[in-house]
Scaffold this motif. Structure first.
Motif, PDB file in Angstrom:
ATOM      1  N   UNK A   1      23.010   9.708 -18.711  1.00 46.11           N
ATOM      2  CA  UNK A   1      23.919   9.850 -19.470  1.00 46.11           C
ATOM      3  C   UNK A   1      23.849  10.635 -20.807  1.00 46.11           C
ATOM      4  N   UNK A   2      22.693   9.983 -21.357  1.00 39.74           N
ATOM      5  CA  UNK A   2      22.131  10.855 -22.583  1.00 39.74           C
ATOM      6  C   UNK A   2      21.907  12.512 -22.491  1.00 39.74           C
ATOM      7  N   UNK A   3      21.248  12.696 -21.298  1.00 40.79           N
ATOM      8  CA  UNK A   3      20.916  13.994 -20.831  1.00 40.79           C
ATOM      9  C   UNK A   3      22.402  14.742 -20.870  1.00 40.79           C
ATOM     10  N   UNK A   4      23.254  14.077 -20.137  1.00 37.06           N
ATOM     11  CA  UNK A   4      24.668  14.698 -19.816  1.00 37.06           C
ATOM     12  C   UNK A   4      25.345  15.177 -21.218  1.00 37.06           C
ATOM     13  N   UNK A   5      25.399  14.181 -22.065  1.00 38.83           N
ATOM     14  CA  UNK A   5      25.945  14.367 -23.372  1.00 38.83           C
ATOM     15  C   UNK A   5      25.154  15.325 -24.431  1.00 38.83           C
ATOM     16  N   UNK A   6      23.827  15.778 -24.243  1.00 44.94           N
ATOM     17  CA  UNK A   6      23.255  16.561 -24.921  1.00 44.94           C
ATOM     18  C   UNK A   6      23.504  17.977 -24.796  1.00 44.94           C
ATOM     19  N   UNK A   7      23.998  18.672 -25.985  1.00 41.43           N
ATOM     20  CA  UNK A   7      24.118  20.140 -25.723  1.00 41.43           C
ATOM     21  C   UNK A   7      23.023  21.016 -25.012  1.00 41.43           C
ATOM     22  N   UNK A   8      23.605  21.934 -24.398  1.00 38.36           N
ATOM     23  CA  UNK A   8      22.670  22.755 -23.703  1.00 38.36           C
ATOM     24  C   UNK A   8      21.963  22.072 -22.434  1.00 38.36           C
ATOM     25  N   UNK A   9      22.163  20.892 -21.977  1.00 34.52           N
ATOM     26  CA  UNK A   9      21.810  20.474 -20.921  1.00 34.52           C
ATOM     27  C   UNK A   9      22.863  20.321 -19.678  1.00 34.52           C
ATOM     28  N   UNK A  10      22.366  21.105 -18.663  1.00 36.13           N
ATOM     29  CA  UNK A  10      23.595  21.054 -17.582  1.00 36.13           C
ATOM     30  C   UNK A  10      22.614  20.705 -16.109  1.00 36.13           C
ATOM     31  N   UNK A  11      23.190  20.166 -15.429  1.00 43.30           N
ATOM     32  CA  UNK A  11      22.843  19.614 -14.139  1.00 43.30           C
ATOM     33  C   UNK A  11      22.960  20.639 -13.187  1.00 43.30           C
ATOM     34  N   UNK A  12      23.987  21.742 -13.539  1.00 40.06           N
ATOM     35  CA  UNK A  12      24.104  22.694 -12.671  1.00 40.06           C
ATOM     36  C   UNK A  12      22.877  23.755 -12.514  1.00 40.06           C
ATOM     37  N   UNK A  13      22.528  24.254 -11.229  1.00 42.62           N
ATOM     38  CA  UNK A  13      21.568  25.277 -11.078  1.00 42.62           C
ATOM     39  C   UNK A  13      22.194  26.524 -11.019  1.00 42.62           C
ATOM     40  N   UNK A  14      21.772  27.601 -11.621  1.00 46.12           N
ATOM     41  CA  UNK A  14      22.663  28.898 -11.575  1.00 46.12           C
ATOM     42  C   UNK A  14      22.413  29.510 -10.281  1.00 46.12           C
ATOM     43  N   UNK A  15      23.392  29.935  -9.758  1.00 43.92           N
ATOM     44  CA  UNK A  15      23.605  30.764  -8.292  1.00 43.92           C
ATOM     45  C   UNK A  15      22.613  31.995  -8.103  1.00 43.92           C
ATOM     46  N   UNK A  16      22.021  32.222  -7.106  1.00 45.19           N
ATOM     47  CA  UNK A  16      20.993  33.400  -7.192  1.00 45.19           C
ATOM     48  C   UNK A  16      22.109  34.649  -7.138  1.00 45.19           C
ATOM     49  N   UNK A  17      21.969  35.545  -8.046  1.00 42.46           N
ATOM     50  CA  UNK A  17      22.884  36.505  -8.037  1.00 42.46           C
ATOM     51  C   UNK A  17      24.351  36.472  -8.698  1.00 42.46           C
TER      52      UNK A  17
END
Ligand SMILES: Nc1ncnc2c1ncn2[C@@H]1O[C@H](COP(=O)(O)OP(=O)(O)OP(=O)(O)O)[C@@H](O)[C@H]1O
Ligand SMILES: [Mg+2]
Length: 192
Positions: free
Chosen positions: A67-83
């Motif tokens: 939860x701490x990570x999710x609330x921290x700016x700049x931290x996303x659980x999403x991985x950028x899609x290739x391309x």
């Protein structure tokens, strides 16, 4: 009052669509308390929950840490899609909790068996911390398990304070916080 409501509901709704994998979508409820000029908004989904979403790109040892990570700016659980050029900046929840803080209000996030609550009474009301644990808060563990994510926020927007100005202030803290975190990160990985 339309702008803050639109902002909060679209950020929380986008999170449900982008991260939750909820088979039942999201549920939202809202109420306006006219005398106190306060809007209360709640959004819940029955998806994978914050820890499972964050685990895709970060390691942690407890739900509270997730939860701490999710609330921290700049931290996303999403991985950028290739391309792809989709940019999950990890900004949404920081902005939401900051809107609550700036307007002296309550924010709560509950996922799995853990809850993080931003307290209304803040020791440093005029400063936005990037680390959610630096804000006056309460973490409760071992609650009944909620399979998904539930978020509650109250907003009071003073008629005299433009919502755009409030967002601008939060945006500045976001940039400073993300830059500082990157610096720390590069300090850590630099070999001497
Ligand atoms: N409803 C949800 N269900 C599961 N995980 C979520 C949910 N909402 C947020 N998260 C997790 O918390 C992380 C942080 O959310 P946040 O909204 O702050 O950033 P983001 O959505 O990744 O990026 P941005 O909001 O800037 O597009 C998400 O990347 C995701 O891992
Ligand atoms: Mg988001």
């Amino acid at each position: 009052m339309a702008d803050p409501i639109r902002y909060v509901i679209s950020e929380l709704g986008r999170n449900v669509l982008e991260h939750s994998q909820s088979q039942v979508g999201g549920f939202v409820c809202a109420q306006y308390f006219r005398d106190k000029k306060r809007i209360a908004i709640g959004m819940a989904d029955a998806g994978i929950g914050i820890p499972s979403a964050i685990r895709r790109s970060h390691t942690f040892t407890s739900e509270a840490e997730a939860l701490k990570l999710a609330l921290t700016p700049g931290i996303s659980g999403a991985t950028p899609k290739i391309g792809g050029n989709d940019t999950n900046a990890g900004a949404g929840l920081f902005f939401i909790r900051s809107i609550a803080k700036v307007s002296g209000n309550f924010f709560v996030i509950y996922s799995g068996g853990t809850q993080y609550k931003l307290l209304r009474r803040q020791d440093n009301p005029n400063f936005l911390f990037t680390d959610p644990l630096m804000e006056s808060h309460r973490v409760v563990n071992d609650l009944p398990k909620w399979q998904g994510t539930a978020i509650g926020i109250d907003i009071t927007v003073d008629d005299k304070v433009e919502f755009a100005a409030l967002l601008e202030r939060i945006r500045n803290s976001y940039s400073i916080g993300v830059k500082a975190r990157r610096k720390d990160y590069y300090k850590k990985v630099r070999f001497t």
